[in-house]
Design an enzyme around this catalytic site. Structure first.
Site: not given
Length: 387
Positions: A350, A302, A362
């Site tokens: 994240h 990420c 993402h």
């Protein structure tokens, strides 16, 4: 011969009740032991429900995400420490060569001094080719002594500097070893968490997997609904802003009919231009797999994706989510603009790149590809505007 009558008394018959009692007691004992044995056998824990499995798997993926950020930080530290140690070792090698040159110079001076000191001044004058040759040699020896003193001082300085460099290199190697150990530990943690998640999923029956997929669809649908509501709110805000700008310009024309309104640079146009470059890069990565610790170009985690996207726009971001959240300006979720970074979970494990309309691009998790998704799919921690 007459038959004699038997005077022996008949043998009395023994009752059977004691035997029956013993048998009954034995059976009761067996029954009791059987009952106790049955109670002693541990019962297997109940099988988790599909909802519990979903929650556990999500939590394991989140823990793996946290461990991935720890891995990224450890790798960054290890790479930097390795570069530092390489520089120190290069410096040590150079210092060593300089020391050897100084040592050779001192050796030649010492040899010259020995040769000059082996013969007394009177004998040197007698055996000299000429008086002038003697005085030239004496003058040379005086100069040699000054140069020797300088050489000794230079040698000592280089020796101390080399010792300092060696000590720094030794310490750097120790730090590098510690960083490598941390790197191995975090890598093992990531792999263990992902392995636990895979084990839970493989134990599901076909019917349970179907049920799990249905739960995921419902969660995604709820996240999309929130994103659509956010998109409608953003569209209404843009329309309201455009109408306000139209009215402002109309009012300006009425007040100054002969003078055209000045051309203004829209607020945030510089950021919007950079953000568009970052978003264009991110869109080009859609479909590439998530791989923990990866920074491209064929796969990403990420924070690796957001770092690469903003680098394409000329903005250098740190490697981890924990460092990226400290860059730029914090913004509220209601004030998000395309290009902003959205962070998730309380441990900030994240991050995604906001594209507008309540959605982001993402790299989700192992087994998934880079994609567009609602920012409401996970609990939001906060957001930043990185440029």
């Amino acid at each position: 011969m007459p038959v004699l009558a038997s005077h022996r008394k008949p043998r009395p018959t023994r009752p059977h009740s004691p035997a029956v009692g013993v048998t009954t007691a034995a059976l009761a004992g067996v029954t009791l032991l059987t009952t106790q044995s049955a109670q002693a056998v541990p019962t297997a824990p109940p099988k988790p429900t599909v909802e519990e499995v979903q929650k556990k798997v999500d939590d394991l993926y989140r823990q793996a995400g946290t461990a991935t950020q720890q891995y990224n930080r450890a790798k960054e530290s290890t790479d930097e420490q390795r570069r530092k140690v390489d520089r120190l070792l290069d410096d040590v090698a150079k210092r060593t060569e300089e020391i050897n040159e100084s040592r050779r110079a001192l050796g030649s001076y010492a040899a010259a001094q020995y040769r000059a000191g082996a013969v007394g001044p009177t004998a040197a004058l007698i055996f000299a080719d000429s008086p002038q040759s003697y005085f030239d040699q004496t003058h040379l020896m005086d100069r040699l002594s000054e140069r020797q003193r300088s050489a000794v001082s230079d040698y000592e300085g280089k020796r101390l500097a080399a010792a300092k460099q060696r000590a720094e290199a030794t310490k750097g190697l120790e730090t590098l070893t510690e960083s490598q150990a941390t790197l191995r530990t975090t890598k093992e943690t990531v792999q263990r968490k992902l392995g636990e998640a895979r084990t839970l999923l493989t134990r599901l029956t076909a019917e349970e997997k179907k049920r799990l997929a249905e739960l995921e669809r419902k969660r995604e649908a709820e996240a999309r609904r929130k994103a659509e509501a956010r998109a409608e709110a953003e569209a209404a805000a843009r329309a309201e802003a455009a109408e306000a700008e139209r009215r402002r310009q109309e009012e300006a024309r009425k007040q100054q009919p002969t003078t055209p309104p000045p051309t203004e640079t829209p607020a945030g146009s510089t950021y919007a231009a950079k953000a568009e470059k970052a978003l264009a890069f991110a869109r080009a990565q859609i479909g590439k797999p998530y791989v923990w610790g990866a920074t491209g170009p064929s796969s990403y985690d990420c924070s690796g994706l957001t770092q690469a996207a903003w680098k394409a726009a000329g903005v250098d971001l740190p490697r981890t989510t924990w460092d990226q959240v400290e860059v730029g300006t914090r913004v509220a979720t209601d004030d998000l603009l395309p290009g902003d970074l959205v962070f998730f979970y309380d441990d900030i494990s994240h991050v995604g790149l906001y594209i507008g309309g309540g959605k982001m691009i993402h790299a989700p998790k192992p087994g998934a590809n880079v994609r567009e998704e609602s920012i409401y799919y996970m609990p939001i921690y906060g957001s930043v505007r990185p440029a």
